[in-house]
Design a protein around this motif. Sequence first.
Motif, PDB file in Angstrom:
ATOM      1  N   ILE A 159      59.193  48.286  -3.182  1.00  0.00           N
ATOM      2  CA  ILE A 159      58.975  48.045  -4.519  1.00  0.00           C
ATOM      3  C   ILE A 159      58.744  49.550  -5.028  1.00  0.00           C
ATOM      4  N   GLU A 160      59.318  50.076  -6.000  1.00  0.00           N
ATOM      5  CA  GLU A 160      59.172  51.217  -6.597  1.00  0.00           C
ATOM      6  C   GLU A 160      58.029  50.997  -7.637  1.00  0.00           C
ATOM      7  N   CYS A 161      56.816  51.774  -7.804  1.00  0.00           N
ATOM      8  CA  CYS A 161      55.733  51.673  -8.685  1.00  0.00           C
ATOM      9  C   CYS A 161      55.970  52.640  -9.879  1.00  0.00           C
ATOM     10  N   GLN A 162      56.353  52.176 -11.000  1.00  0.00           N
ATOM     11  CA  GLN A 162      56.671  53.092 -11.932  1.00  0.00           C
ATOM     12  C   GLN A 162      55.318  53.042 -13.086  1.00  0.00           C
ATOM     13  N   GLU A 164      54.657  52.235 -15.881  1.00  0.00           N
ATOM     14  CA  GLU A 164      54.283  50.935 -16.388  1.00  0.00           C
ATOM     15  C   GLU A 164      53.728  49.668 -15.668  1.00  0.00           C
ATOM     16  N   CYS A 165      53.756  50.122 -14.190  1.00  0.00           N
ATOM     17  CA  CYS A 165      53.544  48.995 -13.262  1.00  0.00           C
ATOM     18  C   CYS A 165      52.110  48.505 -13.528  1.00  0.00           C
ATOM     19  N   ILE A 168      49.058  49.593 -10.470  1.00  0.00           N
ATOM     20  CA  ILE A 168      48.754  51.090 -10.215  1.00  0.00           C
ATOM     21  C   ILE A 168      47.214  51.254 -10.565  1.00  0.00           C
ATOM     22  N   ALA A 206      51.654  55.969  -9.758  1.00  0.00           N
ATOM     23  CA  ALA A 206      52.988  55.891 -10.194  1.00  0.00           C
ATOM     24  C   ALA A 206      53.880  56.725  -9.052  1.00  0.00           C
ATOM     25  N   PHE A 226      54.443  43.741  -9.905  1.00  0.00           N
ATOM     26  CA  PHE A 226      54.679  45.051 -10.062  1.00  0.00           C
ATOM     27  C   PHE A 226      55.352  45.764 -11.113  1.00  0.00           C
ATOM     28  N   GLY A 227      55.582  44.796 -12.261  1.00  0.00           N
ATOM     29  CA  GLY A 227      56.270  45.363 -13.323  1.00  0.00           C
ATOM     30  C   GLY A 227      57.792  45.395 -13.130  1.00  0.00           C
ATOM     31  N   HIS A 228      58.289  44.594 -12.460  1.00  0.00           N
ATOM     32  CA  HIS A 228      59.954  44.552 -12.120  1.00  0.00           C
ATOM     33  C   HIS A 228      60.327  43.019 -12.537  1.00  0.00           C
TER      34      HIS A 228
END
Length: 458
Positions: A159-162, A164-165, A168, A206, A226-228
């Motif tokens: 999972i990519e942490c952006q 807005e995650c 984090i 991030a 994770f915001g997805h």
Amino acid sequence: MKVIICGAGQVGYGIAERLAAEQNDVSIIDTSPDLIRTVRDSLDVRGVVGHGAHPDTLAAAGAQQADMLIAVTLFDEVNMVACQVAHALFNVPTKIARIRSQAYLQSHYMDLFSREHLPIDVIISPELEVGEMVLRRIALPGATDVVSFADGHVAMVAIECQEECPVINTPLSQLTELFPDLPSTVVGVSRGGHLFVPRSSDQLMAGDMAYVVTTKEQVRRTLGLFGHDEKEATRIVIAGGGNIGLYVARAIEQKQTRTKVKLIEHNRARAITIADQLRRTVVLNGSALEQKLLLEADIDHADLMVALTNDDQVNILSSVIAKQLGCKSNLVLINNPTYHDFARTLGIDAHVNPRAVTISRVLQHVRRGRIRAVHNIDRGAAEVIEAEALETSPLVGPPLNEQDLPDGMRIGGVWREGQFIRPSGILRIKPKDRVVIFALASAVRQVEQLFRVSLEFF
């Protein structure tokens, strides 16, 4: 271990590179002197120019002493005969063959590969493996990578942490306290090109890529944490009607969902053939690089473009054009590893690497100990391993917090008698437990030792 690889193409080279780096004795066979020269110049392996199914070529490669033969040439028949010759003349214990044609893989013909007929111990079908990975990515659009373990009950998700995650800048130990009923464990983190196993005091940042082990039922909730929360695509355009494209389109049809699929195939005869095999998929003949044809496929209203042609450049360019025309996201098949590093800067949301899928399947059978599955991470920087604990395994018995576990590994979960157990310091591993472990390349050998089969077991 002495291994002979038939075929020095991208897959054969990748397998040889990985096995040679682990100090295995590797010989590689190919009919192309240029490919063999490249292998000899760049890898610590023996190169033999010749036909992989010919007895004299196999003998020159050291088949008399070989522990394993891996046949991954471009031709199914060569791979099958190489295994037959290795068995009949040289008694090679383990034989692995890549077989691409679905005609050989139909369930009612599988007796063909028994020891009495064609003695192949492991069959690798890249098209099926890649097709299944593509389908998992389509089902979970927020995940960069998804792999199943424990007969589909356990999953590893990248999972990519952006920016807005929500998780984090929070110590991982606090996440456990905040969500005690969520059986998810962060086992690995990739940050700035560096892959490491996090401690409980570490925080995600991030831009990080987090590798998380959880249950199949909790994958979507984990992605949401994770915001997805991307929705599954219902309007999909597939570029490429080869074996993989046809497999994916047919699987989507069989699910009988409301998903609408349009497929673009460049070859007219192939387009007609697959149109006859698909019921609800609209098949268009032409190039996926033509904007007019993409618009005819309603790419401007599509949720997802899946590029699965045999040409990496066509896959990348068509996916970039699709997003410029209004497609929400893309998923691209990329064979050449040199393209992986800058794929995201071009606007590629996610990609699948067929070579990595095949190498992972091979490593599953190279690994010592009771290894059930292996998934290659970040071009060999780490592996996610599913292993079965035996009575004699050093891991069995004492609680985990009393064991001297190697650095560079982390247990993500245990599947025991139909139940998932999240790891903790007081957990005791029992015989027959299926343990999912994230291990850096430096720790893989030690992980194998934890699950080795002792002589006392027999």
